[in-house]
Design a protein around this motif. Structure first.
Motif, PDB file in Angstrom:
ATOM      1  N   THR A   1      55.296   6.488  33.833  1.00  0.00           N
ATOM      2  CA  THR A   1      54.123   6.443  34.785  1.00  0.00           C
ATOM      3  C   THR A   1      53.009   7.297  34.354  1.00  0.00           C
ATOM      4  O   THR A   1      52.050   7.719  35.329  1.00  0.00           O
TER       5      THR A   1
ATOM      6  N   ASP B   1      49.782   6.007  35.860  1.00  0.00           N
ATOM      7  CA  ASP B   1      49.829   6.113  37.365  1.00  0.00           C
ATOM      8  C   ASP B   1      49.651   7.639  37.697  1.00  0.00           C
ATOM      9  O   ASP B   1      49.197   7.742  38.967  1.00  0.00           O
ATOM     10  N   SER B   2      49.975   8.601  37.105  1.00  0.00           N
ATOM     11  CA  SER B   2      50.103  10.021  37.251  1.00  0.00           C
ATOM     12  C   SER B   2      49.119  10.804  36.895  1.00  0.00           C
ATOM     13  O   SER B   2      49.089  11.975  37.246  1.00  0.00           O
TER      14      SER B   2
ATOM     15  N   THR C   1      45.657   9.550  42.445  1.00  0.00           N
ATOM     16  CA  THR C   1      46.052   9.928  41.068  1.00  0.00           C
ATOM     17  C   THR C   1      45.845   8.770  40.221  1.00  0.00           C
ATOM     18  O   THR C   1      46.024   7.744  40.627  1.00  0.00           O
TER      19      THR C   1
END
Length: 136
Positions: free
Chosen positions: A43, A46-47, A89
């Motif tokens: 991820t 996404d992070s 984030t």
């Protein structure tokens, strides 16, 4: 100071491609680096923490209006099936600037791995670090 990405980064850079990354890995194996780890940062897009990315971006860009534009891009939110969610984030995948932001954010990792004696080949959030065995 203009950022010069490490020679270990092959993804999303002019004149470089995945085939060149594979060739680099092959050359390292021929040089005796045979401990290989294939890593994909789960991820990743996404992070990414916005504040840390902006901090790294500020090391290269001093124009406040550009920094504000990048922050707006990061915090634009997501519309999925007519449901809006804030972006606290991450970096949107597929955006025109996402590859550059990804390379900026992972640049310190590239430097750290190289300083520790690893050979690393990275394409976006996928990397293949290699370590040469110590002679007995």
């Amino acid at each position: 100071m203009k950022r010069s990405f490490s020679h270990v980064v092959f993804g999303f850079r002019p004149g470089l491609n995945a085939h060149m990354a594979v060739e680099q890995i092959r050359n390292d194996l021929m040089d005796g680096y045979f401990f290989v780890i294939d890593a994909d940062i789960k991820t990743y897009f996404d992070s990414i923490p916005h504040d840390k990315l902006i901090e790294l971006f500020r090391e290269e860009v001093v124009d406040g209006s550009i920094i504000a534009l990048i922050r707006q891009f990061l915090e634009a939110g997501v519309l999925d099936a007519n449901v809006y969610s804030d972006s606290v984030t991450g970096s949107p995948q597929g955006g025109v600037i996402s590859p550059l932001l990804a390379n900026i954010y992972l640049h310190p990792l590239d430097e750290m791995m190289t300083e520790r004696g690893h050979r690393i080949t990275r394409y976006a959030d996928d990397c293949v670090p290699r370590k040469q065995p110590k002679c007995a």
